[in-house]
Design an enzyme around this catalytic site. Structure first.
Site, PDB file in Angstrom:
ATOM      1  N   ASP A 221      -6.735 -44.586 -36.008  1.00 23.55           N
ATOM      2  CA  ASP A 221      -5.560 -43.830 -36.237  1.00 23.55           C
ATOM      3  C   ASP A 221      -4.391 -44.518 -34.764  1.00 23.55           C
ATOM      4  O   ASP A 221      -3.938 -43.634 -34.346  1.00 23.55           O
ATOM      5  CB  ASP A 221      -5.709 -42.298 -35.474  1.00 23.55           C
ATOM      6  CG  ASP A 221      -6.617 -41.998 -36.793  1.00 23.55           C
ATOM      7  OD1 ASP A 221      -6.917 -42.617 -37.863  1.00 23.55           O
ATOM      8  OD2 ASP A 221      -7.014 -40.706 -36.769  1.00 23.55           O
TER       9      ASP A 221
ATOM     10  N   GLU B 179      -4.668 -41.300 -40.040  1.00 24.04           N
ATOM     11  CA  GLU B 179      -4.648 -40.085 -40.393  1.00 24.04           C
ATOM     12  C   GLU B 179      -3.375 -39.722 -41.109  1.00 24.04           C
ATOM     13  O   GLU B 179      -2.360 -39.976 -40.551  1.00 24.04           O
ATOM     14  CB  GLU B 179      -4.804 -39.076 -39.132  1.00 24.04           C
ATOM     15  CG  GLU B 179      -5.154 -37.619 -39.593  1.00 24.04           C
ATOM     16  CD  GLU B 179      -5.367 -36.946 -38.372  1.00 24.04           C
ATOM     17  OE1 GLU B 179      -5.445 -37.007 -37.321  1.00 24.04           O
ATOM     18  OE2 GLU B 179      -5.255 -35.357 -38.541  1.00 24.04           O
TER      19      GLU B 179
ATOM     20  N   LYS C 202      -7.266 -41.264 -44.267  1.00 23.96           N
ATOM     21  CA  LYS C 202      -8.218 -39.996 -43.857  1.00 23.96           C
ATOM     22  C   LYS C 202      -7.414 -38.967 -43.811  1.00 23.96           C
ATOM     23  O   LYS C 202      -6.323 -39.070 -42.966  1.00 23.96           O
ATOM     24  CB  LYS C 202      -9.169 -40.427 -42.845  1.00 23.96           C
ATOM     25  CG  LYS C 202      -8.689 -40.470 -41.464  1.00 23.96           C
ATOM     26  CD  LYS C 202      -9.496 -40.900 -40.525  1.00 23.96           C
ATOM     27  CE  LYS C 202      -9.059 -40.899 -39.068  1.00 23.96           C
ATOM     28  NZ  LYS C 202      -8.731 -39.719 -38.425  1.00 23.96           N
TER      29      LYS C 202
ATOM     30  N   LYS D 154     -10.130 -35.447 -39.483  1.00 23.00           N
ATOM     31  CA  LYS D 154     -10.202 -36.148 -38.034  1.00 23.00           C
ATOM     32  C   LYS D 154     -11.227 -37.273 -38.144  1.00 23.00           C
ATOM     33  O   LYS D 154     -11.103 -38.379 -37.630  1.00 23.00           O
ATOM     34  CB  LYS D 154     -10.688 -35.219 -37.012  1.00 23.00           C
ATOM     35  CG  LYS D 154      -9.597 -33.810 -37.018  1.00 23.00           C
ATOM     36  CD  LYS D 154      -8.347 -34.607 -36.615  1.00 23.00           C
ATOM     37  CE  LYS D 154      -7.304 -33.213 -36.503  1.00 23.00           C
ATOM     38  NZ  LYS D 154      -5.894 -33.611 -36.516  1.00 23.00           N
TER      39      LYS D 154
ATOM     40  N   VAL E  44      -7.387 -43.774 -31.127  1.00 21.62           N
ATOM     41  CA  VAL E  44      -6.948 -42.339 -30.421  1.00 21.62           C
ATOM     42  C   VAL E  44      -7.300 -41.278 -31.449  1.00 21.62           C
ATOM     43  O   VAL E  44      -7.167 -41.397 -32.642  1.00 21.62           O
ATOM     44  CB  VAL E  44      -5.497 -42.453 -30.055  1.00 21.62           C
ATOM     45  CG1 VAL E  44      -5.343 -43.506 -28.852  1.00 21.62           C
ATOM     46  CG2 VAL E  44      -4.689 -42.774 -31.116  1.00 21.62           C
ATOM     47  N   THR E  45      -7.454 -40.069 -30.923  1.00 18.88           N
ATOM     48  CA  THR E  45      -7.645 -39.772 -29.450  1.00 18.88           C
ATOM     49  C   THR E  45      -9.180 -39.653 -29.138  1.00 18.88           C
ATOM     50  O   THR E  45      -9.863 -39.256 -30.370  1.00 18.88           O
ATOM     51  CB  THR E  45      -7.043 -38.392 -28.970  1.00 18.88           C
ATOM     52  OG1 THR E  45      -7.388 -37.435 -29.791  1.00 18.88           O
ATOM     53  CG2 THR E  45      -5.611 -38.317 -29.459  1.00 18.88           C
TER      54      THR E  45
ATOM     55  N   CYS F  13     -10.240 -37.874 -33.058  1.00 16.87           N
ATOM     56  CA  CYS F  13     -10.678 -38.631 -34.074  1.00 16.87           C
ATOM     57  C   CYS F  13     -11.762 -39.346 -33.636  1.00 16.87           C
ATOM     58  O   CYS F  13     -12.510 -39.984 -34.783  1.00 16.87           O
ATOM     59  CB  CYS F  13      -9.456 -39.203 -34.788  1.00 16.87           C
ATOM     60  SG  CYS F  13      -8.335 -37.765 -35.578  1.00 16.87           S
TER      61      CYS F  13
ATOM     62  N   GLN G 139     -27.521 -38.145 -22.196  1.00 15.51           N
ATOM     63  CA  GLN G 139     -28.916 -38.084 -22.733  1.00 15.51           C
ATOM     64  C   GLN G 139     -29.470 -39.401 -23.292  1.00 15.51           C
ATOM     65  O   GLN G 139     -29.932 -39.524 -24.428  1.00 15.51           O
ATOM     66  CB  GLN G 139     -28.945 -37.050 -23.855  1.00 15.51           C
ATOM     67  CG  GLN G 139     -28.652 -35.307 -23.365  1.00 15.51           C
ATOM     68  CD  GLN G 139     -28.515 -34.487 -24.446  1.00 15.51           C
ATOM     69  OE1 GLN G 139     -29.553 -34.289 -24.918  1.00 15.51           O
ATOM     70  NE2 GLN G 139     -27.362 -33.981 -24.620  1.00 15.51           N
TER      71      GLN G 139
HETATM   72  N1  TIU Z   1      -6.247 -39.082 -34.621  1.00 10.83           N
HETATM   73  C1  TIU Z   1      -6.423 -38.066 -34.079  1.00 10.83           C
HETATM   74  O1  TIU Z   1      -7.246 -38.076 -32.785  1.00 10.83           O
HETATM   75  N2  TIU Z   1      -5.862 -36.923 -34.326  1.00 10.83           N
HETATM   76  C2  TIU Z   1      -5.303 -35.939 -33.832  1.00 10.83           C
HETATM   77  O2  TIU Z   1      -4.565 -34.993 -34.207  1.00 10.83           O
HETATM   78  N3  TIU Z   1      -5.478 -36.013 -31.947  1.00 10.83           N
HETATM   79  C3  TIU Z   1      -5.224 -35.076 -31.373  1.00 10.83           C
HETATM   80  O3  TIU Z   1      -5.599 -35.371 -30.188  1.00 10.83           O
HETATM   81  N4  TIU Z   1      -4.120 -33.976 -31.492  1.00 10.83           N
END
Ligand code: TIU
Length: 225
Positions: free
Chosen positions: A29, A77, A134, A137, A162-163, A167, A207
């Site tokens: 993403d 996304e 997709k 997430k 990210v993030t 995701c 872990q």
């Molecule tokens: N790609 C992804 O992480 N989608 C999000 O909406 N991330 C946020 O941190 N909001």
């Protein structure tokens, strides 16, 4: 594709035995909607500058994978223009003025085909690189990602993008349950929240590597030789 010998990458909680021919670079993403002002990320109240430090290391990783002819996949996304793949619960989430599908300076937020939905130009997919669209997430939910990886004999993933705690983490957890070994370069993943970046990375390697391994781009690229 050429076969490459296994290389050892310095990582936490311990070294990662990377098998290049079985290891895809999966870039999550890296879209304008998350990394540029005026997109979905900013509509959620976030400061996009936190994510932009991941661009240069991702460029280096992408170049390293491409130079060796190794497998690269990208994800985005986003939702169909009629929002038919957007669960009402996802649409309703949050109390900001803007929601998914609303118009913004880069087009309708998080809608496929809009300028903001595109991967940032620095990391544009090359011909032949799979792009997974997709609606969620995680990159495995409601996509062909597992089938695309299986048919290429991929068993390991280097996950960037990210993030970190959203995701990237959802995808990492889905991948782990499907039997992939996952390595995350810390400098190639970003969060809008510094504390969640640290927590997200800590959770992967806790872990004795409950979800996988953490390293950085320089260590991975130098191990590839
Ligand atoms: N790609 C992804 O992480 N989608 C999000 O909406 N991330 C946020 O941190 N909001």
């Amino acid at each position: 594709m050429k076969t490459f010998p296994t290389v050892i990458v310095a990582a936490e909680p311990y070294e990662f035995a990377l098998r290049p021919s079985a290891c895809a670079l999966l870039i999550i993403d890296m879209q304008r909607d998350f990394l540029e002002p005026g997109g979905f990320g900013e509509a959620l109240g976030n400061d996009v500058s936190y994510l932009r430090r991941t661009i240069a290391p991702n460029e280096r990783m992408l170049a390293a994978w491409r130079q060796r002819g190794l497998t690269v996949m990208h994800t985005r996304e986003g939702h169909q223009p009629d929002l038919s793949d957007l669960p009402p619960a996802k649409l309703a989430r949050g109390r900001g003025a803007l929601r998914i599908g609303d118009p913004g300076p880069m087009g309708r937020l998080l809608v496929r085909g809009e300028p903001g939905h595109a991967i940032i130009p620095q990391l544009s997919p090359a011909v032949g690189e799979v792009v997974i669209d997709k609606p969620g997430k995680g990159a495995f939910w409601a996509t062909d990602l597992h089938a695309e990886l299986q048919r290429r004999g991929i068993r390991q993933l280097v996950i960037t993008g990210v993030t970190t705690e959203v995701c990237v983490h959802t995808t990492l957890r889905e991948a782990n349950d499907r039997g992939y070994e996952c390595l995350v370069p810390a400098d190639c993943v970003g969060s809008y929240y510094p504390d969640l970046q640290l927590a997200g990375l800590a959770m992967i390697k806790a872990q004795d590597g409950i979800f996988g391994w953490v390293s950085d781009s320089d260590k991975i690229i130098s191990a590839l030789g």
